[in-house]
Design a protein around this motif. Structure first.
Motif, short mmCIF file in Angstrom:
data_model
loop_
_atom_site.label_atom_id
_atom_site.label_comp_id
_atom_site.label_asym_id
_atom_site.label_seq_id
_atom_site.Cartn_x
_atom_site.Cartn_y
_atom_site.Cartn_z
N ILE A 227 0.81 -1.22 0.00
CA ILE A 227 0.00 0.00 0.00
C ILE A 227 0.84 1.27 0.00
CG2 ILE A 227 -1.95 -1.11 1.13
CD1 ILE A 227 -1.04 0.15 3.75
N ARG A 231 0.77 5.78 3.00
CA ARG A 231 -0.56 5.33 3.44
C ARG A 231 -0.45 4.46 4.68
NH1 ARG A 231 -3.59 2.62 -1.33
NH2 ARG A 231 -5.34 2.72 0.13
N ARG A 232 0.56 3.60 4.72
CA ARG A 232 0.72 2.73 5.89
C ARG A 232 0.99 3.56 7.14
NH1 ARG A 232 5.38 -0.40 8.11
NH2 ARG A 232 4.47 -2.11 9.32
N ALA A 234 0.28 6.71 7.59
CA ALA A 234 -0.91 7.51 7.89
C ALA A 234 -1.90 6.69 8.71
CB ALA A 234 -1.55 8.01 6.61
N ALA A 289 -2.32 11.89 2.12
CA ALA A 289 -2.50 10.51 2.58
C ALA A 289 -3.14 10.47 3.96
CB ALA A 289 -1.16 9.78 2.59
N GLN A 292 -6.89 11.70 3.91
CA GLN A 292 -7.82 10.72 3.37
C GLN A 292 -8.18 9.66 4.43
OE1 GLN A 292 -5.83 9.21 -0.13
NE2 GLN A 292 -6.94 10.60 -1.48
N VAL A 293 -7.20 9.23 5.21
CA VAL A 293 -7.48 8.23 6.24
C VAL A 293 -8.35 8.83 7.34
CG1 VAL A 293 -6.48 6.67 7.95
CG2 VAL A 293 -5.36 6.98 5.75
N ALA A 305 -11.53 5.48 1.44
CA ALA A 305 -10.40 5.07 2.29
C ALA A 305 -10.74 3.74 2.94
CB ALA A 305 -10.10 6.14 3.33
#
Length: 350
Positions: A227, A231-232, A234, A289, A292-293, A305
């Motif tokens: 990912i 992103r991880r 976040a 990122a 979005q989470v 998400a």
């Protein structure tokens, strides 16, 4: 090591003028660029205070939280302070001359402090703290490192927190966490409050323990997913800070916030508003990122998400695991009372 009364007497004697300053390579010598001081944590400082010879090869200083425990007056009329210095590794009590401080240190402030040693009338070395010269600098310490480890219910969780933050490879994310916890009141509450009153992690320090469980669970669950690092990390950050609103609501200004205790999740935006603005200016990709989470977690948007659902799942896993640990001894059957009048099925002893 002498007791406090003996040490206080030695300090009063030292302030009376019958002392010689320890110099020439021993603690207390002049600070120069060629003779840079050692920057010590409290756990490293404590043996040096007891055995000054340990610092014979270098000068001693450090950045700590400071509290004034006592103010006294020597026979000469000079005032002195008894200070409590603290960080995540513990606390130490030292003496200092009031005259050495441009203004008296206030409780909860952070100061960089140096030490000199003086001889008392018995030729014992007595450590005296003084403000570190402004012409020199020591390595900056994270606000997390300056939390009072000796006053927290589960100090080992602070080291879990430091390890988690240091594992983040995105500089903007590390800076964001440190900025959030630069608010001393918020940081202390986050480390000492329970996660809930009657449900899970109800003891002191439960909020931090639960938040770490969620963040560490997210980190393990995403370890082999393709990912991307941003992103991880976040997701890990949102796992760590998903309950930051509970600490905010307990601050002195908490009653002004536009949310109730049951709506604490909505306050994650409020808590991160300024750090997120700085992150956006520093690293737009990292900001996007993380936003979005956060947005997906708050709105439970599984399309925009989908991985935000992982934070919610780990939140439930941590809560239910703690509930089973708490209640399985007092309820030996298969059905345990859970949160919000729900029931948990549990196989005893398996």
């Amino acid at each position: 090591m002498r007791n406090n009364a003996d040490t206080a007497a030695a300090v009063r004697q030292a302030f009376g003028g019958s002392t010689t300053e320890h110099a020439d390579g021993l603690p207390g010598a002049s600070w120069t660029a060629a003779n840079a001081p050692m920057s010590l944590s409290i756990s490293e400082l404590q043996p040096v205070l007891e055995y000054p010879e340990l610092a014979a090869d270098g000068l001693v200083a450090g950045t700590y939280g400071v509290e004034c425990v006592h103010t006294g007056r020597a026979s000469t009329g000079e005032y002195y302070l008894r200070l409590r210095l603290y960080d995540v590794t513990g606390a130490a009590h030292v003496y200092s001359r009031c005259a050495d401080w441009p203004s008296p240190p206030r409780d909860g402030q952070t100061h960089t402090v140096g030490f000199r040693w003086v001889h008392d009338r018995y030729e014992n070395l007595v450590p005296l703290a003084r403000p570190f010269p402004s012409t020199q600098t020591l390595p900056e310490r994270s606000p997390l490192e300056l939390l009072p480890g000796d006053r927290l219910p589960e100090p080992e969780n602070l080291f879990r927190l430091l390890t988690l933050v240091e594992s983040l490879r995105t500089p903007g994310y590390r800076a964001l966490v440190e900025e959030v916890f630069r608010d001393r009141e918020l940081a202390y509450l986050f480390a000492t409050l329970p996660a809930s009153r009657r449900c899970h992690h109800t003891g002191e320090g439960g909020l931090l323990a639960h938040s770490l469980d969620v963040a560490e669970g997210v980190r393990r669950a995403t370890g082999h997913l393709a990912i991307g690092r941003l992103r991880r990390e976040a997701l890990i950050l949102v796992g760590l800070l998903h309950d930051i609103g509970k600490a905010l609501l307990n601050t002195r200004e908490g009653y002004r916030l536009p949310s109730s205790r049951g709506e604490h999740a909505a306050l994650i935006d409020y808590a991160l508003a300024t750090p997120m603005a700085r992150l956006k200016a520093r690293d737009l990709d990292a900001f996007t990122a993380l936003w979005q989470v956060i947005d997906g977690y708050k709105r439970k948007d599984r399309y925009a998400a989908p991985l935000a659902a992982l934070v919610e799942s780990m939140d439930s896993v941590s809560a239910q695991t703690n509930l089973i640990q708490q209640r399985s001894t007092s309820h030996p059957g298969y059905r345990l009372p859970g949160c919000h009048r729900e029931t948990i099925w549990h196989a005893p002893g398996r």
